[in-house]
Design a protein around this motif. Structure first.
Motif, PDB file in Angstrom:
ATOM      1  N   PHE A  98       0.835  -1.201   0.000  1.00  0.00           N
ATOM      2  CA  PHE A  98       0.000   0.000   0.000  1.00  0.00           C
ATOM      3  C   PHE A  98       0.872   1.253   0.000  1.00  0.00           C
ATOM      4  O   PHE A  98       0.578   2.234  -0.706  1.00  0.00           O
ATOM      5  CB  PHE A  98      -0.922  -0.005   1.215  1.00  0.00           C
ATOM      6  CG  PHE A  98      -1.558   1.326   1.509  1.00  0.00           C
ATOM      7  CD1 PHE A  98      -2.600   1.810   0.731  1.00  0.00           C
ATOM      8  CD2 PHE A  98      -1.106   2.116   2.567  1.00  0.00           C
ATOM      9  CE1 PHE A  98      -3.180   3.052   0.999  1.00  0.00           C
ATOM     10  CE2 PHE A  98      -1.676   3.347   2.835  1.00  0.00           C
ATOM     11  CZ  PHE A  98      -2.714   3.816   2.048  1.00  0.00           C
ATOM     12  N   ALA A  99       1.963   1.238   0.788  1.00  0.00           N
ATOM     13  CA  ALA A  99       2.850   2.398   0.849  1.00  0.00           C
ATOM     14  C   ALA A  99       3.440   2.702  -0.524  1.00  0.00           C
ATOM     15  O   ALA A  99       3.537   3.872  -0.931  1.00  0.00           O
ATOM     16  CB  ALA A  99       3.957   2.158   1.873  1.00  0.00           C
ATOM     17  N   HIS A 151       2.482   6.126  -3.166  1.00  0.00           N
ATOM     18  CA  HIS A 151       3.591   6.938  -3.666  1.00  0.00           C
ATOM     19  C   HIS A 151       3.784   6.765  -5.172  1.00  0.00           C
ATOM     20  O   HIS A 151       4.768   7.272  -5.738  1.00  0.00           O
ATOM     21  CB  HIS A 151       4.890   6.594  -2.931  1.00  0.00           C
ATOM     22  CG  HIS A 151       4.975   7.189  -1.559  1.00  0.00           C
ATOM     23  ND1 HIS A 151       4.413   6.597  -0.440  1.00  0.00           N
ATOM     24  CD2 HIS A 151       5.545   8.346  -1.111  1.00  0.00           C
ATOM     25  CE1 HIS A 151       4.634   7.349   0.621  1.00  0.00           C
ATOM     26  NE2 HIS A 151       5.302   8.418   0.244  1.00  0.00           N
ATOM     27  N   GLY A 152       2.874   6.038  -5.818  1.00  0.00           N
ATOM     28  CA  GLY A 152       2.952   5.850  -7.258  1.00  0.00           C
ATOM     29  C   GLY A 152       4.116   4.999  -7.706  1.00  0.00           C
ATOM     30  O   GLY A 152       4.622   5.168  -8.822  1.00  0.00           O
ATOM     31  N   ARG A 153       4.526   4.063  -6.867  1.00  0.00           N
ATOM     32  CA  ARG A 153       5.660   3.206  -7.197  1.00  0.00           C
ATOM     33  C   ARG A 153       5.221   1.747  -7.285  1.00  0.00           C
ATOM     34  O   ARG A 153       4.185   1.364  -6.747  1.00  0.00           O
ATOM     35  CB  ARG A 153       6.765   3.349  -6.144  1.00  0.00           C
ATOM     36  CG  ARG A 153       7.213   4.792  -5.922  1.00  0.00           C
ATOM     37  CD  ARG A 153       8.362   4.877  -4.951  1.00  0.00           C
ATOM     38  NE  ARG A 153       8.616   6.243  -4.522  1.00  0.00           N
ATOM     39  CZ  ARG A 153       9.613   6.613  -3.730  1.00  0.00           C
ATOM     40  NH1 ARG A 153      10.455   5.699  -3.258  1.00  0.00           N
ATOM     41  NH2 ARG A 153       9.770   7.879  -3.384  1.00  0.00           N
ATOM     42  N   ILE A 173       9.283   5.461   2.612  1.00  0.00           N
ATOM     43  CA  ILE A 173       7.876   5.628   2.232  1.00  0.00           C
ATOM     44  C   ILE A 173       6.909   4.830   3.100  1.00  0.00           C
ATOM     45  O   ILE A 173       5.696   4.913   2.905  1.00  0.00           O
ATOM     46  CB  ILE A 173       7.654   5.243   0.755  1.00  0.00           C
ATOM     47  CG1 ILE A 173       7.987   3.760   0.534  1.00  0.00           C
ATOM     48  CG2 ILE A 173       8.453   6.135  -0.176  1.00  0.00           C
ATOM     49  CD1 ILE A 173       7.595   3.250  -0.843  1.00  0.00           C
ATOM     50  N   ALA A 174       7.413   4.048   4.049  1.00  0.00           N
ATOM     51  CA  ALA A 174       6.549   3.182   4.859  1.00  0.00           C
ATOM     52  C   ALA A 174       5.388   3.981   5.449  1.00  0.00           C
ATOM     53  O   ALA A 174       5.571   5.078   5.980  1.00  0.00           O
ATOM     54  CB  ALA A 174       7.359   2.525   5.969  1.00  0.00           C
ATOM     55  N   GLN A 175       4.181   3.411   5.359  1.00  0.00           N
ATOM     56  CA  GLN A 175       2.981   4.101   5.825  1.00  0.00           C
ATOM     57  C   GLN A 175       1.903   3.080   6.145  1.00  0.00           C
ATOM     58  O   GLN A 175       1.388   2.424   5.248  1.00  0.00           O
ATOM     59  CB  GLN A 175       2.482   5.077   4.762  1.00  0.00           C
ATOM     60  CG  GLN A 175       1.175   5.759   5.115  1.00  0.00           C
ATOM     61  CD  GLN A 175       0.773   6.826   4.113  1.00  0.00           C
ATOM     62  OE1 GLN A 175       1.622   7.523   3.563  1.00  0.00           O
ATOM     63  NE2 GLN A 175      -0.507   6.982   3.868  1.00  0.00           N
ATOM     64  N   VAL A 176       1.536   2.974   7.402  1.00  0.00           N
ATOM     65  CA  VAL A 176       0.540   1.993   7.823  1.00  0.00           C
ATOM     66  C   VAL A 176      -0.881   2.550   7.773  1.00  0.00           C
ATOM     67  O   VAL A 176      -1.841   1.799   7.686  1.00  0.00           O
ATOM     68  CB  VAL A 176       0.857   1.490   9.243  1.00  0.00           C
ATOM     69  CG1 VAL A 176       0.674   2.587  10.261  1.00  0.00           C
ATOM     70  CG2 VAL A 176       0.039   0.275   9.614  1.00  0.00           C
ATOM     71  N   PHE A 177      -1.041   3.865   7.799  1.00  0.00           N
ATOM     72  CA  PHE A 177      -2.367   4.473   7.878  1.00  0.00           C
ATOM     73  C   PHE A 177      -2.934   4.727   6.482  1.00  0.00           C
ATOM     74  O   PHE A 177      -2.192   4.918   5.505  1.00  0.00           O
ATOM     75  CB  PHE A 177      -2.326   5.780   8.678  1.00  0.00           C
ATOM     76  CG  PHE A 177      -1.256   6.751   8.232  1.00  0.00           C
ATOM     77  CD1 PHE A 177      -1.505   7.662   7.223  1.00  0.00           C
ATOM     78  CD2 PHE A 177      -0.002   6.731   8.828  1.00  0.00           C
ATOM     79  CE1 PHE A 177      -0.522   8.545   6.802  1.00  0.00           C
ATOM     80  CE2 PHE A 177       0.995   7.611   8.415  1.00  0.00           C
ATOM     81  CZ  PHE A 177       0.732   8.525   7.402  1.00  0.00           C
ATOM     82  N   ALA A 178      -4.266   4.743   6.385  1.00  0.00           N
ATOM     83  CA  ALA A 178      -4.939   4.950   5.118  1.00  0.00           C
ATOM     84  C   ALA A 178      -4.839   6.408   4.680  1.00  0.00           C
ATOM     85  O   ALA A 178      -4.438   7.287   5.438  1.00  0.00           O
ATOM     86  CB  ALA A 178      -6.407   4.545   5.246  1.00  0.00           C
ATOM     87  N   GLY A 179      -5.224   6.642   3.416  1.00  0.00           N
ATOM     88  CA  GLY A 179      -5.220   8.001   2.899  1.00  0.00           C
ATOM     89  C   GLY A 179      -4.048   8.256   1.986  1.00  0.00           C
ATOM     90  O   GLY A 179      -3.271   7.343   1.662  1.00  0.00           O
ATOM     91  N   ALA A 192      -0.356   9.846   0.616  1.00  0.00           N
ATOM     92  CA  ALA A 192       0.990   9.753   1.192  1.00  0.00           C
ATOM     93  C   ALA A 192       1.178  10.795   2.285  1.00  0.00           C
ATOM     94  O   ALA A 192       0.895  11.972   2.104  1.00  0.00           O
ATOM     95  CB  ALA A 192       2.031   9.934   0.105  1.00  0.00           C
ATOM     96  N   GLY A 193       1.651  10.325   3.458  1.00  0.00           N
ATOM     97  CA  GLY A 193       1.860  11.232   4.572  1.00  0.00           C
ATOM     98  C   GLY A 193       3.144  12.021   4.423  1.00  0.00           C
ATOM     99  O   GLY A 193       4.037  11.668   3.648  1.00  0.00           O
ATOM    100  N   THR A 194       3.247  13.099   5.195  1.00  0.00           N
ATOM    101  CA  THR A 194       4.440  13.959   5.138  1.00  0.00           C
ATOM    102  C   THR A 194       5.445  13.604   6.211  1.00  0.00           C
ATOM    103  O   THR A 194       6.606  14.032   6.145  1.00  0.00           O
ATOM    104  CB  THR A 194       4.048  15.436   5.285  1.00  0.00           C
ATOM    105  OG1 THR A 194       3.305  15.613   6.490  1.00  0.00           O
ATOM    106  CG2 THR A 194       3.175  15.857   4.102  1.00  0.00           C
ATOM    107  N   GLY A 195       5.036  12.819   7.223  1.00  0.00           N
ATOM    108  CA  GLY A 195       5.971  12.377   8.252  1.00  0.00           C
ATOM    109  C   GLY A 195       6.452  13.496   9.145  1.00  0.00           C
ATOM    110  O   GLY A 195       5.815  14.544   9.282  1.00  0.00           O
TER     111      GLY A 195
END
Length: 263
Positions: free
Chosen positions: A173-174, A178-180, A245-251, A253-256
């Motif tokens: 998902f991450a 991020h379009g990768r 780019i790791a991201q567990v939450f929905a929505g 891409a986060g900015t961290g």
């Protein structure tokens, strides 16, 4: 087989720990800014209360949940923040009571869900166990924002395994947000638990590997710390890329967080 009762016990324990951080705060302290831009402590608790209520609606009235989703779609990029903003305007004692009621109602609703149920959500439908896992993660992550705002260091627990497992399951998902393109092969993940044990995922002979403390990994996938500030070691180009780019939450891409923000 996933133990829903054990997951719910972890959910309630995570909520209780966060509750203990805020229950005695003077009302004016709920306006204290957190590391999430524009969000105070009240926003954080308001978001958790609202999401628990929406999850309960999903578990008890799928049709009403669908109606809510249809109404929210024109504001897909803003309705979550809008709900937090509205909740944050509530007096602190009322907001705390609302959160407590909401999480208790969610616990009851998920315990009553028939075996094999799939609950509608903002992405693919989820099992009750997956819903609880997501609520554990959210409470832990937003609880971290509250702890950071208050300058409190929390003691990590074995409940981190829930967050870590979800972080690993959302690897692809991450890449997607991020379009990768996601790597085809599995990674080997080895994390040091709070009690010193090792938690592992993936094949032992995997080329792409990631090692480090479970706490740091959870801070990574929830984007509560910058990768440079964590003791996570990645071996292999794909694993190194995932760190960024790791991201567990929905929505989207986060900015961290910025490097060195919590030094």
């Amino acid at each position: 087989m996933v133990d829903l009762q054990a997951l719910l016990a972890d959910f309630n324990a995570e909520c209780t720990d966060l509750d203990a951080l805020i229950a005695g705060l003077p009302p004016e302290e709920w306006a204290r800014p957190t590391p999430a831009a524009g969000w105070t402590i009240a926003h954080q608790i308001g978001h958790l209360a609202w999401t628990d209520e929406i999850a309960t609606l999903s578990a008890t009235d799928a049709e009403a949940f669908g109606t809510m989703m249809a109404e929210a779609m024109p504001r897909a990029l803003t309705f979550v923040d809008e709900a937090a903003e509205q909740a944050a305007a509530t007096p602190a004692p009322e907001l705390l009571a609302r959160w407590r009621r909401g999480r208790a109602a969610l616990d009851s609703a998920l315990r009553a869900a028939p075996t094999g149920t799939k609950l509608p959500w903002f992405g693919p439908p989820m099992s009750p166990a997956s819903m609880v896992s997501a609520r554990i993660m959210e409470n832990w992550a937003h609880g971290q924002d509250v702890a950071d705002a208050l300058g409190v260091t929390r003691t990590p627990t074995a409940r981190l395994r829930n967050v870590a497992h979800l972080g690993i399951r959302t690897r692809n998902f991450a890449y997607q947000v991020h379009g990768r393109t996601s790597p085809a092969e599995e990674f080997r993940i080895t994390l040091r638990a709070p009690d010193g044990d090792l938690w592992t995922w993936g094949p032992e002979d995997a080329v792409q590997r990631l090692d480090g403390p479970a706490l740091d990994f959870c801070l990574l996938v929830t984007q509560r710390r910058h990768p440079d500030d964590l003791a996570i070691v990645a071996d292999g180009p794909d694993a190194i890329e995932w760190l960024t780019i790791a991201q567990v939450f929905a929505g989207p891409a986060g900015t961290g967080r910025s490097a060195g923000q919590f030094a």
